[in-house]
Scaffold this motif. Structure first.
Motif, PDB file in Angstrom:
ATOM      1  N   LEU A 360      -0.974  -7.207   9.732  1.00 49.03           N
ATOM      2  CA  LEU A 360      -1.582  -6.306   8.743  1.00 49.03           C
ATOM      3  C   LEU A 360      -3.091  -6.121   8.961  1.00 49.03           C
ATOM      4  O   LEU A 360      -3.665  -5.150   8.471  1.00 49.03           O
ATOM      5  N   ARG A 361      -3.704  -7.058   9.701  1.00 48.98           N
ATOM      6  CA  ARG A 361      -5.158  -7.028   9.842  1.00 48.98           C
ATOM      7  C   ARG A 361      -5.617  -5.700  10.451  1.00 48.98           C
ATOM      8  O   ARG A 361      -5.144  -5.304  11.521  1.00 48.98           O
ATOM      9  N   ASP A 362      -6.508  -4.979   9.755  1.00 45.83           N
ATOM     10  CA  ASP A 362      -7.060  -3.679  10.183  1.00 45.83           C
ATOM     11  C   ASP A 362      -5.982  -2.641  10.503  1.00 45.83           C
ATOM     12  O   ASP A 362      -6.186  -1.774  11.370  1.00 45.83           O
ATOM     13  N   ALA A 363      -4.847  -2.758   9.862  1.00 50.16           N
ATOM     14  CA  ALA A 363      -3.759  -1.813  10.179  1.00 50.16           C
ATOM     15  C   ALA A 363      -4.051  -0.440   9.586  1.00 50.16           C
ATOM     16  O   ALA A 363      -4.571  -0.325   8.468  1.00 50.16           O
ATOM     17  N   ASP A 364      -3.732   0.599  10.332  1.00 51.32           N
ATOM     18  CA  ASP A 364      -3.885   1.981   9.890  1.00 51.32           C
ATOM     19  C   ASP A 364      -2.921   2.240   8.712  1.00 51.32           C
ATOM     20  O   ASP A 364      -1.804   1.715   8.706  1.00 51.32           O
ATOM     21  N   PRO A 365      -3.326   3.061   7.724  1.00 50.58           N
ATOM     22  CA  PRO A 365      -2.411   3.360   6.606  1.00 50.58           C
ATOM     23  C   PRO A 365      -1.072   3.932   7.086  1.00 50.58           C
ATOM     24  O   PRO A 365      -0.024   3.658   6.485  1.00 50.58           O
ATOM     25  N   ALA A 366      -1.090   4.668   8.204  1.00 49.55           N
ATOM     26  CA  ALA A 366       0.178   5.238   8.713  1.00 49.55           C
ATOM     27  C   ALA A 366       1.121   4.110   9.126  1.00 49.55           C
ATOM     28  O   ALA A 366       2.341   4.178   8.910  1.00 49.55           O
TER      29      ALA A 366
END
Ligand code: SIN
Ligand code: CO
Length: 385
Positions: A360-366
């Motif tokens: 989840l770290r720095d994951a794009d909203p998409a």
């Protein structure tokens, strides 16, 4: 745990010289794997409703009997001491140690695997001499089995009127006695016959997927039928009068071929289809979606509570997109499109086990939107730990 190739071979040598080309016997290649599954546990699986299993009994030289599971306890109590075998398909979907075995073959794309089939044989037990249309790694898990292999045959003659495919002629060219931890790799089409030796034995077969061209053509055309709009019709705007009105002129054929080729040869459609096709599940391996829907906002909390894994039935693959998106993720026959900055997340999602908060770290909203869908379909599930 990894497959231990013979000392003289590295993985690239194996792929260059043996993969899809010739058999290879690998002694002690999987010494440390957990092969503790007992014959009773395998029999237990064969009694379950949703698990595909069969028994092959040899009564006489050319008399073979096939029984289909699910079995009950009685079916096992009345068997002879010799000449029968029990085979259970898709054990990797039910037992973590069988799924773990697939990870020993990490140098082969994961979407190429079909299943781990486990067989149990009493002395003399076998499925007879046959060929398979796919590659297989035959892993000796327990006891000893004598393997004979013959030629590579394209379209072999079979014994008539039998419920299983037995070669009409089989001449052994090589023979080995496999012991626990030994692995025999066979490319498609090599005639083989593995017979239980003294005592009982178990073989774990890692089978690859090798769809026939006819099957792929059927699947691709079916896929196209859902894409081609109804208003796409045959047209011939440059018609001239013909001497024989019944004649089909070459340009008429070309108009039809062009219309078909526009769809059949579309590189993006082919790419999308190939990913969906390779991640489709066998019909009986149905994954029930979650009853309670998860919103994106709850994902961090869910990943704090659990480590996650791909559902054991699920199939995953990804590729660079060639159409509207940079990346295509395929799960259980469905396509998800993602932007290029999700590449390393996508790779983790498809390859890593188990999945943790790193994902989840720095994951794009998409990417998070796709994760929510995957969780809601149950294609991602909490690990048991
Ligand atoms: C077996 O385990 O008896 C059969 C495996 C195979 O021949 O592919
Ligand atoms: Co076989």
């Amino acid at each position: 745990m990894q497959l231990q190739l013979p000392a003289s071979l590295n993985i690239q040598d194996f792929l260059d010289n043996y993969w899809q080309k010739r058999p290879l016997l690998m002694r002690n290649a999987l010494q440390n794997h957990d092969f503790s599954l007992s014959p009773d546990e395998l029999a237990g699986l064969a009694c379950e409703e949703d698990v595909e299993s069969r028994m092959v009994l040899r009564h006489d030289q050319n008399e073979w009997e096939l029984r289909h599971g699910p079995f009950d306890e009685q079916a096992f109590s009345r068997l002879p001491d010799q000449n029968w075998t029990l085979l259970v398909q898709d054990v990797d979907k039910y037992l973590p140690e069988a799924a773990e075995l697939l990870r020993a073959f990490h140098f082969i794309p994961s979407w190429r695997f079909d299943d781990v089939m486990i067989s149990y044989a009493v002395p003399g037990g076998s499925v007879g001499p046959h060929t398979d249309t796919y590659d297989v790694f035959l892993v000796q898990a327990r006891g000893r089995r004598r393997w004979q292999i013959g030629n590579r045959i394209g379209n072999p003659a079979l014994l008539p009127d039998l419920p299983i495919r037995i070669l009409a002629e089989f001449e052994a060219e090589q023979e080995w006695l496999l012991e626990a931890g030994d692995v025999l790799y066979l490319p498609p089409g090599v005639a083989h016959w593995g017979i239980g030796e003294d005592g009982d034995c178990m073989t774990w077969s890692v089978g690859l997927r090798a769809p026939s061209t006819a099957e792929m053509l059927g699947s691709y055309t079916q896929y196209l039928l859902d894409q081609v709009p109804e208003h796409d019709h045959y047209r011939d705007p440059s018609l001239s009068p013909q001497e024989s009105p019944a004649r089909i002129l070459p340009q008429a054929c070309s108009a039809a071929s062009d219309a078909l080729d526009r769809w059949l040869l579309d590189p993006d459609l082919r790419q999308r289809w190939f990913g969906c096709f390779n991640t489709e599940l066998k019909e009986h391996l149905f994954i029930e979606p979650r009853t309670e829907t998860v919103e994106i906002s709850r994902i961090p909390e869910l990943f704090r509570q659990h480590r996650w894994q791909r559902h054991p039935f699920s199939r995953w693959a990804w590729q660079e997109g060639s159409g509207s998106s940079d990346l295509y993720l395929f799960v259980c026959g469905e396509l998800f499109e993602l932007p290029g900055n999700c590449r390393s997340k996508l790779q983790q999602l498809c390859d890593r086990h188990p999945l943790n908060q790193d994902l989840l770290r720095d994951a794009d909203p998409a990417f998070l939107r796709v994760l929510a869908r995957l969780i809601n379909e149950n294609w991602l599930e909490p690990c048991d730990d």
